[in-house]
Design an enzyme around this catalytic site. Structure first.
Site, PDB file in Angstrom:
ATOM      1  N   GLU A 143       0.809  -1.207   0.000  1.00 32.74           N
ATOM      2  CA  GLU A 143       0.000   0.000   0.000  1.00 32.74           C
ATOM      3  C   GLU A 143       0.842   1.255   0.000  1.00 32.74           C
ATOM      4  O   GLU A 143       2.010   1.250   0.412  1.00 32.74           O
ATOM      5  CB  GLU A 143      -0.944   0.022   1.208  1.00 32.74           C
ATOM      6  N   GLU A 240     -10.701   0.964   8.872  1.00 31.60           N
ATOM      7  CA  GLU A 240      -9.442   1.155   9.596  1.00 31.60           C
ATOM      8  C   GLU A 240      -9.349   2.626   9.981  1.00 31.60           C
ATOM      9  O   GLU A 240      -8.628   3.403   9.371  1.00 31.60           O
ATOM     10  CB  GLU A 240      -8.243   0.742   8.736  1.00 31.60           C
TER      11      GLU A 240
END
Length: 265
Positions: A143, A240
């Protein structure tokens, strides 16, 4: 419809980690993810998942000192042996927990003069991890993290992610796309998702700019969730974010028709 997972490293943090599984199930989640599960045994996590009929869909390879302000593990040339140990640890957990994906965090380079060397090391280590996890059918993801919150992060935008993905061209390597981080970098998340959803194996979200729950910032999550639902995407969408004192009090975003239907799948 999107399938939502609860990131237990951030959500329900008012509870001990093993108690967060039950709280996530009671809130309507069918799946969970953990940033770094290694404080618990894989067996204890698996028993807890089974007890609450939950699936663990994602966790990270250990990242050394990254969250304490250091450079992390995956890009530092002097730490390649330690990275291989961390991959072996993640593999052992994956054999028990059977996640869909394992995330490799690129990490920081705090010496700009060594950036090219760090980038080369990360590509080498990422390919190594993808080869290892492919042996058990687990997809490796990586990511981009915004460089405002984490200065020096070597992959801080979508263009860098795509460049690495195309260069490695590995059949078991995909992107983990974080809506919060890319929004913090000023990117058009809806456009990226629309154009590159075929390269993405996991999505995460938080509102921007404060990384709180949907509705606490400026992002239009009804539109984003609707877009994801309409795209040919069958991965999970991970919550998240930094919740308030009681996570359950901030789950109104799951009560929309689209969200509540997806969480029940």
């Amino acid at each position: 419809m999107p399938r939502f997972s609860a990131n237990l490293s951030m959500l329900f943090s008012e509870l001990p980690l093993l108690e967060r599984f039950r709280a996530a199930k009671q809130a309507g989640f069918a799946a969970v993810e953990i940033q770094f599960p290694y404080a618990l045994t894989a067996e204890s996590i698996q028993q807890t998942l089974q007890a609450h009929d939950l699936k663990l869909v994602l966790f990270n390879v250990a990242a050394d000192d990254l969250l304490q302000g250091g450079e992390g593990l995956a890009a530092v040339p002097e730490k390649q042996d330690r990275f291989k140990v961390a991959v072996a640890q993640a593999l052992a957990y994956a054999k028990v927990l059977k996640p869909d994906c394992i995330n490799v965090l690129p990490g920081r380079c705090l010496n700009a003069g060594r950036l090219a060397e760090y980038e080369k090391t990360f590509r080498h280590n990422l390919r190594y991890a993808a080869d290892v996890f492919a042996e058990i059918g687990v997809t490796t993801v990586f990511e981009a993290i915004n460089s405002r919150d984490m200065p020096g992060f070597i992959v801080d935008g979508s263009a860098k992610m795509l460049s690495i993905w195309h260069e490695l061209n590995h059949p078991q390597l995909r992107l983990q796309y974080d809506i919060y981080h890319m929004s913090r970098m000023g990117e058009d998340c809806a456009a990226f998702l629309s154009q590159h959803i075929d390269k993405i194996a996991h999505i995460q979200f938080a509102d921007c700019p404060g990384r709180g729950q949907p509705g606490s910032g400026t992002l239009d999550f009804a539109a984003l969730f609707g877009l994801i639902a309409a795209l040919p995407y069958d991965g999970w969408v991970g919550a998240e974010y930094k919740p308030g004192p009681c996570t359950a009090d901030g789950l109104a975003w799951m009560k929309t028709p689209r969200a509540s239907e997806a969480a029940a799948l």
